[in-house]
Design a protein around this motif. Structure first.
Motif, PDB file in Angstrom:
ATOM      1  N   VAL A  62       0.580  -1.314  -0.161  1.00 25.91           N
ATOM      2  CA  VAL A  62      -0.201   0.604  -0.157  1.00 25.91           C
ATOM      3  C   VAL A  62       1.054   1.049   0.008  1.00 25.91           C
ATOM      4  CG1 VAL A  62      -2.075   1.347   1.249  1.00 25.91           C
ATOM      5  CG2 VAL A  62      -1.653  -0.995   1.157  1.00 25.91           C
ATOM      6  N   VAL A  63       0.713   2.259  -0.711  1.00 23.43           N
ATOM      7  CA  VAL A  63       1.684   3.213  -0.997  1.00 23.43           C
ATOM      8  C   VAL A  63       0.789   4.824  -0.921  1.00 23.43           C
ATOM      9  CG1 VAL A  63       2.479   4.744  -2.860  1.00 23.43           C
ATOM     10  CG2 VAL A  63       3.045   2.506  -2.886  1.00 23.43           C
ATOM     11  N   LEU A  64       0.655   4.950   0.411  1.00 27.76           N
ATOM     12  CA  LEU A  64       0.363   6.241   0.513  1.00 27.76           C
ATOM     13  C   LEU A  64       1.178   7.690  -0.116  1.00 27.76           C
ATOM     14  CD1 LEU A  64      -0.679   5.650   4.054  1.00 27.76           C
ATOM     15  CD2 LEU A  64      -1.972   5.455   2.498  1.00 27.76           C
ATOM     16  N   GLN A  65       0.549   9.186  -0.200  1.00 26.52           N
ATOM     17  CA  GLN A  65       1.445  10.010  -1.108  1.00 26.52           C
ATOM     18  C   GLN A  65      -0.017  11.243  -0.748  1.00 26.52           C
ATOM     19  OE1 GLN A  65       4.870   8.713  -2.141  1.00 26.52           O
ATOM     20  NE2 GLN A  65       3.681  10.724  -1.935  1.00 26.52           N
ATOM     21  N   ALA A  66       0.573  11.965  -0.319  1.00 24.91           N
ATOM     22  CA  ALA A  66      -0.169  13.252  -0.308  1.00 24.91           C
ATOM     23  C   ALA A  66       1.022  14.055  -0.166  1.00 24.91           C
ATOM     24  CB  ALA A  66      -1.026  13.030   0.572  1.00 24.91           C
ATOM     25  N   LEU A  67       0.326  15.684  -0.031  1.00 25.74           N
ATOM     26  CA  LEU A  67       0.958  16.724   0.402  1.00 25.74           C
ATOM     27  C   LEU A  67       1.006  16.670   2.059  1.00 25.74           C
ATOM     28  CD1 LEU A  67      -0.772  19.673  -2.537  1.00 25.74           C
ATOM     29  CD2 LEU A  67       1.280  19.032  -2.143  1.00 25.74           C
ATOM     30  N   ASP A 129      10.554  10.708  -5.883  1.00 23.46           N
ATOM     31  CA  ASP A 129      11.557  11.010  -6.719  1.00 23.46           C
ATOM     32  C   ASP A 129      11.467  11.123  -8.179  1.00 23.46           C
ATOM     33  OD1 ASP A 129      14.447   9.713  -5.746  1.00 23.46           O
ATOM     34  OD2 ASP A 129      13.098   9.175  -5.221  1.00 23.46           O
ATOM     35  N   VAL A 130       9.678  11.087  -8.450  1.00 22.95           N
ATOM     36  CA  VAL A 130       9.474  11.937  -9.569  1.00 22.95           C
ATOM     37  C   VAL A 130       8.228  13.377  -9.342  1.00 22.95           C
ATOM     38  CG1 VAL A 130       9.458  10.324 -11.404  1.00 22.95           C
ATOM     39  CG2 VAL A 130       7.845  10.416 -10.125  1.00 22.95           C
ATOM     40  N   LEU A 131       8.423  13.703  -8.246  1.00 22.89           N
ATOM     41  CA  LEU A 131       7.987  14.860  -6.947  1.00 22.89           C
ATOM     42  C   LEU A 131       8.944  15.651  -6.691  1.00 22.89           C
ATOM     43  CD1 LEU A 131       5.360  12.126  -5.149  1.00 22.89           C
ATOM     44  CD2 LEU A 131       4.657  13.543  -7.314  1.00 22.89           C
ATOM     45  N   VAL A 132       9.331  15.631  -5.007  1.00 23.61           N
ATOM     46  CA  VAL A 132      10.098  16.722  -4.773  1.00 23.61           C
ATOM     47  C   VAL A 132      10.984  16.532  -5.689  1.00 23.61           C
ATOM     48  CG1 VAL A 132      11.454  16.307  -2.965  1.00 23.61           C
ATOM     49  CG2 VAL A 132       9.094  15.751  -2.246  1.00 23.61           C
ATOM     50  N   VAL A 133      11.879  15.104  -6.499  1.00 25.68           N
ATOM     51  CA  VAL A 133      13.300  15.702  -7.309  1.00 25.68           C
ATOM     52  C   VAL A 133      12.685  16.569  -8.656  1.00 25.68           C
ATOM     53  CG1 VAL A 133      14.631  14.650  -8.873  1.00 25.68           C
ATOM     54  CG2 VAL A 133      14.467  14.237  -6.472  1.00 25.68           C
ATOM     55  N   ARG A 134      11.103  16.402  -8.269  1.00 26.31           N
ATOM     56  CA  ARG A 134      10.624  17.496  -9.986  1.00 26.31           C
ATOM     57  C   ARG A 134      10.424  18.913  -9.744  1.00 26.31           C
ATOM     58  NH1 ARG A 134       5.926  16.012 -13.575  1.00 26.31           N
ATOM     59  NH2 ARG A 134       5.252  18.354 -14.278  1.00 26.31           N
ATOM     60  N   VAL A 135       9.652  18.978  -8.171  1.00 25.93           N
ATOM     61  CA  VAL A 135       9.578  19.830  -7.512  1.00 25.93           C
ATOM     62  C   VAL A 135      10.269  21.564  -7.744  1.00 25.93           C
ATOM     63  CG1 VAL A 135       8.394  21.160  -6.115  1.00 25.93           C
ATOM     64  CG2 VAL A 135       7.257  19.721  -7.395  1.00 25.93           C
ATOM     65  N   HIS A 136      11.246  20.525  -7.555  1.00 23.59           N
ATOM     66  CA  HIS A 136      12.769  21.679  -6.305  1.00 23.59           C
ATOM     67  C   HIS A 136      14.144  21.141  -6.897  1.00 23.59           C
ATOM     68  CE1 HIS A 136      11.277  22.457  -2.020  1.00 23.59           C
ATOM     69  NE2 HIS A 136      10.784  21.350  -1.675  1.00 23.59           N
ATOM     70  N   TRP A 205       2.176  24.921  -4.000  1.00 22.38           N
ATOM     71  CA  TRP A 205       1.216  24.558  -3.938  1.00 22.38           C
ATOM     72  C   TRP A 205       1.117  23.529  -5.711  1.00 22.38           C
ATOM     73  CZ3 TRP A 205      -1.807  22.556  -0.459  1.00 22.38           C
ATOM     74  CH2 TRP A 205      -3.569  21.079  -0.758  1.00 22.38           C
ATOM     75  N   PRO A 206       0.867  24.888  -6.887  1.00 23.68           N
ATOM     76  CA  PRO A 206       0.935  24.389  -7.823  1.00 23.68           C
ATOM     77  C   PRO A 206       2.404  23.454  -8.949  1.00 23.68           C
ATOM     78  CG  PRO A 206       0.492  26.658  -7.748  1.00 23.68           C
ATOM     79  CD  PRO A 206       1.446  26.288  -6.122  1.00 23.68           C
ATOM     80  N   GLN A 207       3.102  23.895  -8.434  1.00 25.61           N
ATOM     81  CA  GLN A 207       4.046  22.969  -9.152  1.00 25.61           C
ATOM     82  C   GLN A 207       3.446  21.557  -8.702  1.00 25.61           C
ATOM     83  OE1 GLN A 207       4.296  26.298  -8.027  1.00 25.61           O
ATOM     84  NE2 GLN A 207       6.130  26.859  -8.206  1.00 25.61           N
ATOM     85  N   TYR A 208       3.450  20.883  -7.483  1.00 28.09           N
ATOM     86  CA  TYR A 208       3.366  19.927  -6.687  1.00 28.09           C
ATOM     87  C   TYR A 208       2.198  18.974  -7.492  1.00 28.09           C
ATOM     88  CZ  TYR A 208       7.187  19.356  -2.853  1.00 28.09           C
ATOM     89  OH  TYR A 208       7.828  19.055  -2.546  1.00 28.09           O
ATOM     90  N   VAL A 209       1.048  20.266  -7.177  1.00 29.64           N
ATOM     91  CA  VAL A 209      -0.170  19.479  -8.158  1.00 29.64           C
ATOM     92  C   VAL A 209       0.512  18.908  -9.809  1.00 29.64           C
ATOM     93  CG1 VAL A 209      -2.804  20.352  -9.461  1.00 29.64           C
ATOM     94  CG2 VAL A 209      -2.284  20.647  -6.818  1.00 29.64           C
ATOM     95  N   GLU A 210       0.725  19.871 -10.624  1.00 26.00           N
ATOM     96  CA  GLU A 210       0.811  19.462 -11.911  1.00 26.00           C
ATOM     97  C   GLU A 210       1.532  17.667 -11.331  1.00 26.00           C
ATOM     98  OE1 GLU A 210       3.650  21.056 -15.413  1.00 26.00           O
ATOM     99  OE2 GLU A 210       3.040  22.446 -13.447  1.00 26.00           O
ATOM    100  N   ALA A 211       2.748  17.813 -11.121  1.00 24.84           N
ATOM    101  CA  ALA A 211       3.886  16.739 -10.141  1.00 24.84           C
ATOM    102  C   ALA A 211       2.958  15.968  -9.923  1.00 24.84           C
ATOM    103  CB  ALA A 211       4.847  16.934  -9.358  1.00 24.84           C
ATOM    104  N   TYR A 212       2.178  15.776  -8.925  1.00 27.04           N
ATOM    105  CA  TYR A 212       1.132  14.891  -8.844  1.00 27.04           C
ATOM    106  C   TYR A 212       0.027  14.236 -10.217  1.00 27.04           C
ATOM    107  CZ  TYR A 212       2.573  13.821  -4.064  1.00 27.04           C
ATOM    108  OH  TYR A 212       2.856  13.541  -2.544  1.00 27.04           O
TER     109      TYR A 212
END
Length: 291
Positions: A62-67, A129-136, A205-212
Motif C-alpha cells: 500500500v502506497v500513501l502519497q499526499a501533500l 523521485d518524480v515529485l519532490v525531485v521534480r518540484v525542487h 502547491w501548483p508545482q506539486y499538483v502538476e507533478a502529481y
C-alpha cells in the motif's frame, strides 16, 4: 458504493485534481454515522490479513502519497489498526541518506518491499523521485522523466512475484491544509509536527499538483492502480481506503493453506498426551490423599 471504481485513475487517464472535490463524502453524513461501517471494514481487513499471512503465497503493498497534512500518518494509525503487527510493516520515506543516494532511486524502496504473506505500507515512497525531485529541481528533467517507466517496470516485477499494489493519493484543499496547520499550532500534542518546510512547500502547491497529475496519469496501471481519495474529511478518507483494501484482499482468493500432516495421527497423539496428563493428575491427587 464501489469506491474502487469511483476513485480509480484509469490507465492513461488525464487527471485534473482541481475538478475532484476533496470534501466529497457521498451518502455518508458524518463521522458518527460512518464509524460502525469503518469498524466493520477494519475487522474484515483483520480476518483477510490473517488469511494472507497464513497462505503465505501473496502479499500486499500500500502506497500513501499526499501533500503535507493530508493524513498519511492518520491512515496508518486508523485503517491498519486491526492488522496483526506480525505480518504488517510500515516504512516512511524521508530525504535519502548519503548511502541511499549513492544507489539507484528504487534501491531503498526494493529493500522495504514485502515478503510472501506480508502487508507493507509505504508512507511516502519511490514516487518522491518524480515529485519532490521534480518540484525542487534536484535532478534534470532528462533524468526524472525517465523514472515513470522505471517505476512501472518495478511495480510490474513486484506484481509478477505475487504482490498486489494499491496506491492512494490523499486529496485535500489548500484551505483544509491551512486549517490543519492551525491545529498543529494550537494543540501542544501536535507541535512536534510543525516544520518550517510546511510553509515553504505550500508555496509550491501548483508545482506539486502538476507533478502529481503527471505521476497519476503515467503510473496508474491495471496491476498497480492509483486512487484519488477525497481527504478533507478524515473519517471518509479512512472509510474509502479501508473498503478498497478489503475488497482487493477479497479478490485475491485468500484461503487457509492445506494441512501437511496426517490429522488422524496427530489426533491420536493429542489423545495420548491428554490421557497421560489426566493420569498424571490422578496420581498426584491419590498421592496427596494418601499422604
Amino acid at each position: 458504493m464501489n469506491y474502487r471504481k469511483k476513485f480509480v485513475v484509469e490507465p492513461g487517464e488525464k487527471v485534473h485534481l482541481d475538478k475532484i472535490d476533496p470534501s466529497y463524502t457521498g451518502k455518508h453524513e458524518s463521522h458518527e454515522k460512518a464509524m460502525p461501517k469503518i469498524q466493520e471494514i477494519v475487522a474484515r481487513m483483520d480476518k483477510l490479513q490473517y488469511l494472507l499471512y497464513a497462505d503465505g503465497d501473496q502479499s500486499l503493498l500500500v502506497v500513501l502519497q499526499a501533500l503535507d497534512a493530508a493524513g498519511k500518518d492518520g491512515v496508518v494509525r486508523h485503517v491498519f489498526s486491526g492488522m496483526n503487527p506480525q505480518g504488517t510493516s510500515v516504512f516512511g520515506f524521508k530525504q535519502p541518506s548519503k548511502y541511499e543516494a549513492a544507489h539507484d532511486f528504487l534501491w531503498r524502496a526494493h529493500l522495504r518491499t514485502q515478503g510472501k504473506g506480508e502487508v507493507v505500507i509505504f508512507n511516502r515512497s519511490h514516487y518522491e523521485d518524480v515529485l519532490v525531485v521534480r518540484v525542487h529541481k534536484l535532478a534534470e528533467k532528462s533524468v526524472w522523466s525517465k523514472r515513470y517507466d522505471l517505476i512501472n517496470d518495478f511495480e510490474k516485477m513486484l506484481s509478477s512475484n505475487g504482490t498486489r499494489i494499491l496506491k492512494f493519493f490523499l486529496h485535500i484543499s489548500p484551505e483544509e491544509q491551512l486549517a490543519r496547520f492551525k491545529q498543529r499550532l494550537d494543540d501542544p500534542a501536535r507541535n512536534w509536527k510543525i516544520s518550517e518546510a510546511d510553509y515553504s512547500e505550500r508555496e509550491l502547491w501548483p508545482q506539486y499538483v502538476e507533478a502529481y497529475e503527471d505521476a497519476l496519469e503515467r503510473t496508474s496501471t491495471n496491476i498497480a492502480p492509483w486512487y484519488v481519495i477525497p481527504a478533507n474529511h478524515k473519517w471518509f478518507r479512512d472509510l474509502a481506503i479501508s473498503e478498497i483494501i478489503a475488497d482487493t484482499l477479497d479478490d485475491m482468493g485468500l484461503k487457509l493453506p492445506p494441512t501437511h500432516v496426517d490429522m488422524d495421527e496427530i489426533r491420536n497423539k493429542y489423545h495420548t498426551a491428554e490421557q497421560q496428563q489426566a493420569d498424571k493428575k490422578s496420581r498426584k491427587i491419590d498421592k496427596e490423599n494418601n499422604a
